[in-house]
Design an enzyme around this catalytic site. Structure first.
Site, PDB file in Angstrom:
ATOM      1  N   LYS A 186       0.745  -1.053   0.115  1.00 51.77           N
ATOM      2  CA  LYS A 186      -0.130   0.101  -0.115  1.00 51.77           C
ATOM      3  C   LYS A 186       0.957   1.288  -0.031  1.00 51.77           C
ATOM      4  CE  LYS A 186      -4.075  -1.774   0.105  1.00 51.77           C
ATOM      5  NZ  LYS A 186      -4.019  -3.261  -0.093  1.00 51.77           N
TER       6      LYS A 186
HETATM    7  C1  LIG Z   1      -5.549  -3.997   0.813  1.00 53.13           C
HETATM    8  C2  LIG Z   1      -6.947  -3.941   0.971  1.00 53.13           C
HETATM    9  C3  LIG Z   1      -7.707  -4.338   2.149  1.00 53.13           C
HETATM   10  C4  LIG Z   1      -7.218  -5.057   3.140  1.00 53.13           C
HETATM   11  O1  LIG Z   1      -6.026  -4.671   3.694  1.00 53.13           O
HETATM   12  P1  LIG Z   1      -5.142  -5.693   4.347  1.00 53.13           P
HETATM   13  O2  LIG Z   1      -4.260  -4.901   5.313  1.00 53.13           O
HETATM   14  O3  LIG Z   1      -4.187  -6.507   3.185  1.00 53.13           O
HETATM   15  O4  LIG Z   1      -5.901  -6.742   5.266  1.00 53.13           O
HETATM   16  C5  LIG Z   1      -9.051  -3.887   2.230  1.00 53.13           C
HETATM   17  N1  LIG Z   1      -9.573  -3.471   0.905  1.00 53.13           N
HETATM   18  C6  LIG Z   1      -8.766  -3.116   0.043  1.00 53.13           C
HETATM   19  C7  LIG Z   1      -9.796  -2.420  -1.228  1.00 53.13           C
HETATM   20  C8  LIG Z   1      -7.662  -3.251  -0.205  1.00 53.13           C
HETATM   21  O5  LIG Z   1      -7.070  -2.852  -1.242  1.00 53.13           O
END
Ligand SMILES: *Cc1c(COP(=O)(O)O)cnc(C)c1O
Length: 406
Positions: A186
């Site tokens: 992210k």
């Molecule tokens: C990455 C993501 C999540 C969840 O995040 P994690 O930290 O990997 O559990 C939820 N929603 C969206 C749209 C994402 O891209």
């Protein structure tokens, strides 16, 4: 796109602070931790940076969504309206609280189509959950109006759009609650982690307890003296992860500036092709620019582009969500089969199985033509030019081939 591309001494310094005391837990051990509170510090910086009243860190973005839903009182029998295009975590979180995911079409914003949302409302609808996909944002004014008219909650899954804004406010801080993910890919990372943001004190207090076995954190230095007003779980972040996030959040504006610059350069190059159009962005100035998402005229041409790029070995970083990834309903067979390891209520199972036959032609018409090109923080101007020109050449080649067929 991801913060791990600009890893450095800052992250090491923050993590070393924690390693020196050896206190890896975010609560307690007040003497031994020598004033080092990385999770608390990161929560304060999140509030400052994104303009949220409250922030509760969690062990992941998925845990943040689950926590937000629990804190908003979403559960058994409730319907949550969410898009057909998102990461699987969005419906995992709905299912984790026993609620029913109601999937509806996306429009050219690649996020919830407000008209489709209106049509999906039933007496059981409790929440609308837009997912701000690929760095941009949903049409929040339209969705907020619907929420107000029907007395519904607005929960923003902003996991992919850290630093995006809508009319001057950070996405994730506009609804009743919003979440970011700090997983490894992210915009800023903790390694693993997430956060719930809210401007409502009661929602925050519930998030605080829910992520730590229901602790009310009123026992002072003695965790054993905390009360438990409700049942919670362990969705805590560790101090090591929070330390990484603290270094990253101090660089996040730099990440965003680089993304915007690289996005504009690439966009300019592929704009030379008149057949290329771009995703609509409700507030163009607020795009965080983690991805450049664009459309070709038809599904056929888009697939031909993907094949052409693959055959040249240069597809990497160009995502055709419609076919290749776990981000679109067409590939969610485990959801459509209701494949859960534990039992589900009849209502949930029925709804999931209905997705095996329900068609989403409006979403297909968008996603079948969409490519998202991820924007790297590490690119040089020269690399952007080269990448863009290769994309343009591939696009022109498939357009010409198509033209010659007709
Ligand atoms: C990455 C993501 C999540 C969840 O995040 P994690 O930290 O990997 O559990 C939820 N929603 C969206 C749209 C994402 O891209």
């Amino acid at each position: 796109m991801p913060g791990f591309e600009l890893w450095g001494a800052e992250e090491q310094k923050e993590v070393n602070d924690v390693l020196e005391t050896g206190i890896l837990m975010r609560y307690g051990f007040d003497g031994a931790r020598k004033g080092i509170w990385k999770a608390k510090e990161l929560e304060a910086e999140i509030c400052n940076t994104f303009g949220s009243q409250y922030a509760q860190l969690t062990s992941s973005g998925t845990a943040a969504l689950t926590t937000a839903m629990a804190a908003l009182g979403i559960g058994y029998g409730d319907e949550v309206i969410m898009p057909t295009f998102t990461f699987v975590a969005s419906f995992e979180a709905v299912l984790s609280v026993g609620a029913i995911p109601v999937l509806v079409d996306v429009d050219k914003t690649l996020t919830l189509d407000p008209d489709a949302v209106k049509e999906a409302i039933t007496p059981n609808t409790k929440c609308i959950m837009p997912v701000h996909m690929c760095g941009s944002m949903a049409n929040l004014d339209a969705l907020r109006n619907i929420c107000e008219q029907h007395d519904l909650l607005l929960l923003e899954d902003a996991c992919q759009s850290i630093g995006a804004t809508y009319k001057g406010k950070a996405v994730g801080t506009i609804g009743d609650a919003g979440t970011f993910s700090f997983d490894f890919v992210k915009t800023m990372t903790c390694g693993e982690g997430g956060v719930v943001m809210t401007n409502k004190e009661d929602v925050y207090i519930k998030c605080d307890g829910y992520t730590d076995h229901g602790h009310d954190h009123k026992g002072g230095a003695d965790r054993g003296a905390d009360d438990h007003p409700f049942i919670g779980y362990n969705y805590r972040i560790s101090e090591l992860h929070a330390a990484v996030g603290l270094a990253q959040i101090r660089k996040v504006q730099r990440f965003l500036d680089i993304q915007k610059k690289n996005y504009s350069q690439l966009r300019q190059i592929i704009s030379q092709v008149p057949e290329v159009t771009f995703r609509s962005v409700p507030d163009p100035d607020g795009d965080s620019c983690t991805f450049l998402s664009w459309f070709l005229p038809s599904e056929e041409i888009t697939q031909a582009f993907v094949e052409e790029m693959k055959s040249q070995g240069i597809l990497g970083g160009n995502f055709y969500w419609y076919k290749n990834n776990w981000h679109y309903i067409s590939k969610w067979d485990h959801l459509k089969n209701a494949s859960l390891l534990t039992g589900l209520s009849h209502a949930v199972t029925e709804k999931l199985r209905s997705y095996a036959t329900q068609k989403f032609p409006a979403s297909d018409a968008i996603m079948g033509r969409c490519i998202s090109t991820s924007i790297s923080l590490a690119w040089t101007d020269e690399q952007i030019k080269e990448k863009g020109e290769k994309m343009v050449a591939a696009i022109r080649k498939v357009l010409t081939a198509q033209h010659n067929l007709v």
